[in-house]
Write a protein that holds these residues in place. Structure first.
Motif, PDB file in Angstrom:
ATOM      1  N   GLY A 106       0.809  -1.207   0.000  1.00 53.14           N
ATOM      2  CA  GLY A 106       0.000   0.000   0.000  1.00 53.14           C
ATOM      3  C   GLY A 106       0.843   1.258   0.000  1.00 53.14           C
ATOM      4  O   GLY A 106       0.553   2.214  -0.738  1.00 53.14           O
ATOM      5  N   ASP A 109       1.980   2.283  -3.267  1.00 48.05           N
ATOM      6  CA  ASP A 109       0.908   2.656  -4.213  1.00 48.05           C
ATOM      7  C   ASP A 109       0.451   1.486  -5.079  1.00 48.05           C
ATOM      8  O   ASP A 109       0.080   1.677  -6.234  1.00 48.05           O
ATOM      9  N   GLN A 112      -4.218   0.598  -4.595  1.00 44.44           N
ATOM     10  CA  GLN A 112      -5.305   1.507  -4.943  1.00 44.44           C
ATOM     11  C   GLN A 112      -6.328   0.837  -5.857  1.00 44.44           C
ATOM     12  O   GLN A 112      -6.007   0.367  -6.946  1.00 44.44           O
ATOM     13  N   GLY A 113      -7.580   0.771  -5.375  1.00 44.96           N
ATOM     14  CA  GLY A 113      -8.661   0.189  -6.162  1.00 44.96           C
ATOM     15  C   GLY A 113      -8.630  -1.315  -6.279  1.00 44.96           C
ATOM     16  O   GLY A 113      -9.410  -1.890  -7.042  1.00 44.96           O
ATOM     17  N   LYS A 114      -7.765  -1.985  -5.525  1.00 40.43           N
ATOM     18  CA  LYS A 114      -7.586  -3.428  -5.633  1.00 40.43           C
ATOM     19  C   LYS A 114      -8.312  -4.182  -4.514  1.00 40.43           C
ATOM     20  O   LYS A 114      -8.411  -3.709  -3.382  1.00 40.43           O
ATOM     21  N   PHE A 129      -5.322   2.700   2.195  1.00 42.68           N
ATOM     22  CA  PHE A 129      -4.478   2.663   0.997  1.00 42.68           C
ATOM     23  C   PHE A 129      -5.311   2.494  -0.269  1.00 42.68           C
ATOM     24  O   PHE A 129      -4.773   2.169  -1.332  1.00 42.68           O
ATOM     25  N   GLY A 130      -6.608   2.695  -0.151  1.00 40.52           N
ATOM     26  CA  GLY A 130      -7.469   2.606  -1.325  1.00 40.52           C
ATOM     27  C   GLY A 130      -7.854   1.202  -1.719  1.00 40.52           C
ATOM     28  O   GLY A 130      -8.447   0.994  -2.777  1.00 40.52           O
TER      29      GLY A 130
END
Length: 221
Positions: A106, A109, A112-114, A129-130
């Motif tokens: 995370g 980066d 993100q979105g996962k 962490f998205g």
């Protein structure tokens, strides 16, 4: 196939030693255990692990695996570790983590979105962490594979071998390692552990540990 395990001080040793034992049997595997400076990494069990090399001597990873542990709190703030993971992940065929190692992904980066998972006591922190938490022992989203707590790393390694070399190879390795879990107690997940055990463990260990992890993450974002 270069399989790179990224270690750091205060790593949970079974997060690493479980999957490395399995993945070392993958046909064509070349295992690279690395630390930032090539020095031994301390573990949560009172011994240290001597790596193969430091980051600068490590070849590009086909598979990169990041284990977890309480040392993750410091590792996510270490730019050298995070940048190494980020760089290696760019060309890796598979990007993977075990337990709280997901938070290093995370920080790099990569979540993100996962869809992702980690140890049950920390899953509420994945959205920082998205990531989108999926309740499963092993979660795959594209080339990202995240495993839950500690022993989940063994299961993730078998799933990865099956994806790369087929089910029969994975089954043969499973037999060679005599991986046939039959735990003496049904208490290995939130789904089966008693409410009393969960509450006591949270109060004794994981409330503070999760709060400390959240504080370390929020310092980054």
């Amino acid at each position: 196939m270069n399989i790179v395990f990224v270690l750091f001080d205060n790593v949970t040793q079974l997060d690493f030693t479980g999957p490395v034992q399995v993945l070392s049997r993958l046909p064509g595997a070349h295992i690279h255990v690395v630390t930032k400076d090539g020095k031994a990494a301390t573990t949560d069990c009172g011994f240290s692990i001597l790596p193969r090399s430091g980051f600068t001597q490590c070849p590009p990873a086909d598979i990169i695996c990041v284990p977890g542990g309480h040392g993750v709190r410091d590792a996510i703030a270490d730019e050298t570790i995070v940048n190494f993971v980020r760089t290696q992940a760019k060309s890796a065929q598979y990007v993977t983590s075990v337990c709280t190692g997901a938070f290093i992904l995370g920080a790099a980066d990569l979540l993100q979105g996962k869809q992702a998972t980690c140890h049950w006591a920390y899953t509420q922190l994945l959205p920082l962490f998205g990531a989108i938490h999926q309740s499963a022992r092993v979660v795959r989203d594209g080339n990202l594979i995240t495993a839950g707590g500690v022993t989940s790393g063994i299961d993730f390694a078998f799933e990865l071998i099956a994806a790369i070399s087929g089910d029969d190879v994975a089954r043969s390795i499973q037999l060679a390692l005599e991986y046939d879990p039959s735990p003496p107690f049904q208490s290995g997940s939130l789904a089966v552990a008693s409410d009393e055990i969960v509450a006591n463990l949270r109060a004794r260990v994981y409330q503070k540990a999760a709060a400390d992890m959240e504080s370390a993450i929020r310092d980054l974002i």
